[in-house]
Design an enzyme around this catalytic site. Structure first.
Site, PDB file in Angstrom:
ATOM      1  CG  HIS A 304      -2.074   0.917   1.105  1.00  0.00           C
ATOM      2  ND1 HIS A 304      -1.984   2.269   1.303  1.00  0.00           N
ATOM      3  CD2 HIS A 304      -3.341   0.651   0.736  1.00  0.00           C
ATOM      4  CE1 HIS A 304      -3.186   2.802   1.082  1.00  0.00           C
ATOM      5  NE2 HIS A 304      -4.011   1.860   0.733  1.00  0.00           N
ATOM      6  CG  ASP A 361      -8.399  -4.274  -2.731  1.00  0.00           C
ATOM      7  OD1 ASP A 361      -7.613  -3.316  -2.804  1.00  0.00           O
ATOM      8  OD2 ASP A 361      -9.630  -4.159  -2.857  1.00  0.00           O
TER       9      ASP A 361
HETATM   10  C1  SDX Z   1      -6.243   0.139  -2.854  1.00  0.00           C
HETATM   11  O1  SDX Z   1      -4.482   4.618  -2.064  1.00  0.00           O
HETATM   12  C2  SDX Z   1      -5.419   4.019  -1.415  1.00  0.00           C
HETATM   13  O2  SDX Z   1      -5.817   4.378  -0.318  1.00  0.00           O
HETATM   14  C3  SDX Z   1      -5.995   2.828  -2.166  1.00  0.00           C
HETATM   15  C4  SDX Z   1      -6.990   1.990  -1.406  1.00  0.00           C
HETATM   16  C5  SDX Z   1      -8.271   2.740  -1.133  1.00  0.00           C
HETATM   17  O3  SDX Z   1      -9.000   2.327  -0.228  1.00  0.00           O
HETATM   18  O4  SDX Z   1      -8.589   3.683  -1.906  1.00  0.00           O
HETATM   19  O5  SDX Z   1      -6.440   1.551  -0.171  1.00  0.00           O
HETATM   20  C6  SDX Z   1      -7.397   0.758  -2.196  1.00  0.00           C
HETATM   21  O6  SDX Z   1      -5.959   0.506  -3.953  1.00  0.00           O
HETATM   22  C7  SDX Z   1      -5.424  -0.866  -2.103  1.00  0.00           C
HETATM   23  C8  SDX Z   1      -4.189  -1.357  -2.942  1.00  0.00           C
HETATM   24  C9  SDX Z   1      -4.693  -2.444  -3.887  1.00  0.00           C
HETATM   25  N1  SDX Z   1      -3.644  -2.794  -4.851  1.00  0.00           N
HETATM   26  C10 SDX Z   1      -3.021  -3.981  -4.828  1.00  0.00           C
HETATM   27  O7  SDX Z   1      -3.185  -4.815  -3.933  1.00  0.00           O
HETATM   28  C11 SDX Z   1      -2.093  -4.228  -6.016  1.00  0.00           C
HETATM   29  C12 SDX Z   1      -0.758  -4.759  -5.511  1.00  0.00           C
HETATM   30  N2  SDX Z   1      -0.092  -3.670  -4.754  1.00  0.00           N
HETATM   31  C13 SDX Z   1       0.886  -2.881  -5.521  1.00  0.00           C
HETATM   32  O8  SDX Z   1       0.552  -2.656  -6.860  1.00  0.00           O
HETATM   33  C14 SDX Z   1       1.424  -1.689  -4.722  1.00  0.00           C
HETATM   34  O9  SDX Z   1       1.683  -2.144  -3.458  1.00  0.00           O
HETATM   35  C15 SDX Z   1       0.609  -0.412  -4.636  1.00  0.00           C
HETATM   36  C16 SDX Z   1       0.272   0.111  -5.974  1.00  0.00           C
HETATM   37  C17 SDX Z   1      -0.636  -0.635  -3.849  1.00  0.00           C
HETATM   38  C18 SDX Z   1       1.442   0.624  -3.897  1.00  0.00           C
HETATM   39  O10 SDX Z   1       2.561   0.821  -4.658  1.00  0.00           O
HETATM   40  P1  SDX Z   1       3.637   1.950  -4.291  1.00  0.00           P
HETATM   41  O11 SDX Z   1       3.325   2.623  -3.009  1.00  0.00           O
HETATM   42  O12 SDX Z   1       3.798   2.808  -5.495  1.00  0.00           O
HETATM   43  O13 SDX Z   1       4.881   1.118  -3.963  1.00  0.00           O
HETATM   44  P2  SDX Z   1       6.036   0.821  -4.976  1.00  0.00           P
HETATM   45  O14 SDX Z   1       5.442   0.408  -6.286  1.00  0.00           O
HETATM   46  O15 SDX Z   1       6.957   1.983  -4.958  1.00  0.00           O
HETATM   47  O16 SDX Z   1       6.708  -0.478  -4.340  1.00  0.00           O
HETATM   48  C19 SDX Z   1       7.771  -0.368  -3.398  1.00  0.00           C
HETATM   49  C20 SDX Z   1       8.499  -1.692  -3.551  1.00  0.00           C
HETATM   50  C21 SDX Z   1       8.897  -1.995  -4.990  1.00  0.00           C
HETATM   51  O17 SDX Z   1      10.009  -2.866  -4.897  1.00  0.00           O
HETATM   52  P3  SDX Z   1      11.428  -2.386  -5.557  1.00  0.00           P
HETATM   53  O18 SDX Z   1      11.171  -2.377  -7.060  1.00  0.00           O
HETATM   54  O19 SDX Z   1      11.687  -1.000  -4.998  1.00  0.00           O
HETATM   55  O20 SDX Z   1      12.408  -3.421  -5.139  1.00  0.00           O
HETATM   56  O21 SDX Z   1       7.616  -2.771  -3.185  1.00  0.00           O
HETATM   57  C22 SDX Z   1       7.391  -3.605  -4.321  1.00  0.00           C
HETATM   58  C23 SDX Z   1       7.766  -2.799  -5.541  1.00  0.00           C
HETATM   59  O22 SDX Z   1       8.135  -3.656  -6.598  1.00  0.00           O
HETATM   60  N3  SDX Z   1       5.972  -3.937  -4.277  1.00  0.00           N
HETATM   61  C24 SDX Z   1       5.489  -5.153  -4.467  1.00  0.00           C
HETATM   62  C25 SDX Z   1       4.101  -5.046  -4.267  1.00  0.00           C
HETATM   63  N4  SDX Z   1       3.784  -3.784  -3.976  1.00  0.00           N
HETATM   64  C26 SDX Z   1       4.951  -3.092  -3.986  1.00  0.00           C
HETATM   65  N5  SDX Z   1       6.107  -6.314  -4.787  1.00  0.00           N
HETATM   66  C27 SDX Z   1       5.300  -7.381  -4.909  1.00  0.00           C
HETATM   67  N6  SDX Z   1       3.964  -7.377  -4.723  1.00  0.00           N
HETATM   68  C28 SDX Z   1       3.333  -6.228  -4.401  1.00  0.00           C
HETATM   69  N7  SDX Z   1       2.029  -6.217  -4.215  1.00  0.00           N
END
Ligand code: SDX
Length: 426
Positions: A304, A361
């Site tokens: 998140h 989720d």
């Molecule tokens: C919702 O914003 C809100 O409040 C949203 C929400 C709401 O109620 O409105 O809470 C609802 O959208 C919840 C989130 C649902 N999405 C998912 O579950 C999809 C999977 N999650 C990711 O796509 C991700 O965690 C995000 C998009 C939710 C957040 O991404 P960020 O904050 O931009 O984090 P990032 O992409 O910068 O990741 C930081 C690191 C990275 O690793 P490095 O490349 O730096 O080594 O964490 C990794 C990312 O690759 N990473 C993940 C991951 N999420 C982040 N790796 C594997 N699986 C994941 N789910």
């Protein structure tokens, strides 16, 4: 109210930028003075940008804390009905008995939709994704409520909020019924908000004495509350940006639905179930985790932008998941698989180092599946619930003077090119 200043030095000049404290959370640095500095601030993905002041929802990502109008989310989810929460989001605090009765009556009265709207559904193929239908039909409400809608009038804004909160379950259920080729069902006066949604989803005209399982309707209502608002997330920010142009509020909510659809946002609950289907069995988890670590795939339902600890909604969702599955006597292998994934992820340095925990989720999809909701409807339910949050932010924006949102950019394109005639181009 500025408490003190941050000093920015750029191009040999000092800028005193006011630091403003809120009632909770991080203070902000007002960078308006950059207007005359010759610089723009740069923050792709708005990771460190607060574009608005708001009194609606507070999140402490480090503590895993979520407050709607100051009320902790677990207390609201376990002790209030969704419509009471919607009232609080819109009006600022939970309703008293009289306010509750009045609000509930208004929502009941506006739950129906203009019969002409049915024709919008007929334009879609039966296998259209229900989110595509929702973007269309909610946007189409702006064709029914535009003439005479004066958003500068508080009463017009208030009836708009009630109409949207009231009609979303009806439209959501219609998008499902249309995909099933079944007749639309209309809300009943003897059912509450969650019961009516389940009735409109699963009953047919032949079910004259249709009953809703109270365990399921209570779980549904709780799921609505857990999804009702979440500060300046991508879809809420979309609603605010669309609203800042003075656009029709129904069109603004349709824009929010479109933004929520993305798998990184509200589409994640659908993606979690698809991921669990892809993994199949607990035996395949280690191999899948290797794909996650090599960044081939993301672990959907984890991570998140704000919560770098557990998502408090996921905690409540997990308890609800256990309640629903045990009440329905369902021993869902998907839940076992989900629990195995969660255990491995919570113990694995790759996830721990990146503060990746289950978000709202991760469990919602399993509950919705247990209730019999098809995967394609998961994000529709998210948009139904989030409508009270979206419209509250739209109302908050309209409650004071506002400017059209117009971000700037860092331009790295071509500096200058002379025009070349087509015959001279290579
Ligand atoms: C919702 O914003 C809100 O409040 C949203 C929400 C709401 O109620 O409105 O809470 C609802 O959208 C919840 C989130 C649902 N999405 C998912 O579950 C999809 C999977 N999650 C990711 O796509 C991700 O965690 C995000 C998009 C939710 C957040 O991404 P960020 O904050 O931009 O984090 P990032 O992409 O910068 O990741 C930081 C690191 C990275 O690793 P490095 O490349 O730096 O080594 O964490 C990794 C990312 O690759 N990473 C993940 C991951 N999420 C982040 N790796 C594997 N699986 C994941 N789910």
């Amino acid at each position: 109210m500025a408490d003190n200043n941050a000093t920015l030095t750029a191009d040999g000049k000092d800028y005193q930028l006011p630091i403003i404290k809120g009632t909770l959370g991080r203070p902000v640095i007002d960078i308006a003075a950059l207007q005359d500095s010759g610089f723009w601030s740069y923050d792709p993905g708005f990771k460190v940008t607060a574009p608005v002041e708001s009194k609606i929802t507070f999140i402490d990502g480090g503590k895993g804390e979520l407050l709607y109008r100051g009320y902790p989310i677990d207390q609201l989810a376990n002790s209030a009905e969704y419509l009471e929460v919607a009232y609080a989001l819109v009006h600022g605090e939970l309703p008293n008995a009289e306010q509750k009765a009045d609000f509930y009556e208004k929502v009941r009265k506006h739950a129906g939709v203009h019969d002409q709207l049915r024709k919008f559904f007929e334009g879609f193929r039966r296998d259209a994704h229900p989110m595509a239908i929702m973007v269309g039909v909610v946007g189409a409400l702006s064709a029914f409520y535009h003439e005479g809608l004066d958003v500068s009038e508080e009463l017009h804004r208030e009836i708009t909020a009630i109409r949207l909160i009231a009609k979303m379950p009806t439209l959501a259920a219609m998008s499902y019924k249309y995909s099933q080729g079944e007749p639309f069902m209309y809300p009943r006066n003897d059912f509450n908000y969650a019961e009516n949604f389940l009735y409109m989803m699963f009953a047919t005209p032949a079910d004259v004495d249709y009953k809703v399982d109270p365990v399921i309707s209570k779980a549904m209502d709780k799921i609505f509350t857990l999804h009702a608002d979440h500060e300046q997330n991508a879809s809420t920010s979309t609603v605010r940006l669309a609203g800042s142009t003075g656009a029709n509020p129904y069109a603004c909510i349709a824009a929010g639905i479109a933004a929520l659809w993305g798998p990184s946002h509200g589409g994640a609950n659908e993606a979690v179930l698809e991921m669990l289907d892809e993994i199949g069995t607990v035996e395949n988890v280690p191999e899948f985790m290797e794909k996650v670590k090599s960044r081939e795939v993301k672990l959907m339902g984890f991570g998140h932008r704000v919560y770098k600890n557990f998502d408090p909604r996921a905690q409540v969702m997990k308890e609800t998941c256990d309640e629903v599955l045990s009440a329905l006597g369902i021993n869902d292998p998907k839940l076992e698989l989900a629990m195995a994934l969660e255990k491995i992820a919570l113990e694995d340095p790759f996830f721990i180092e990146r503060n990746l925990y289950p978000n709202v989720d991760f469990y919602s999809g399993i509950i919705l599946k247990a209730i019999g909701i098809p995967t394609s409807m998961f994000t529709v339910i998210f948009s139904l619930a989030r409508t009270s949050g979206w419209i509250s932010h739209w109302l908050e924006m309209h409650s004071a003077p506002f400017k059209i949102g117009r971000p700037r950019q860092l331009y790295t394109g071509e500096t200058h090119r002379d025009f070349v005639k087509i015959e001279d181009r290579k």
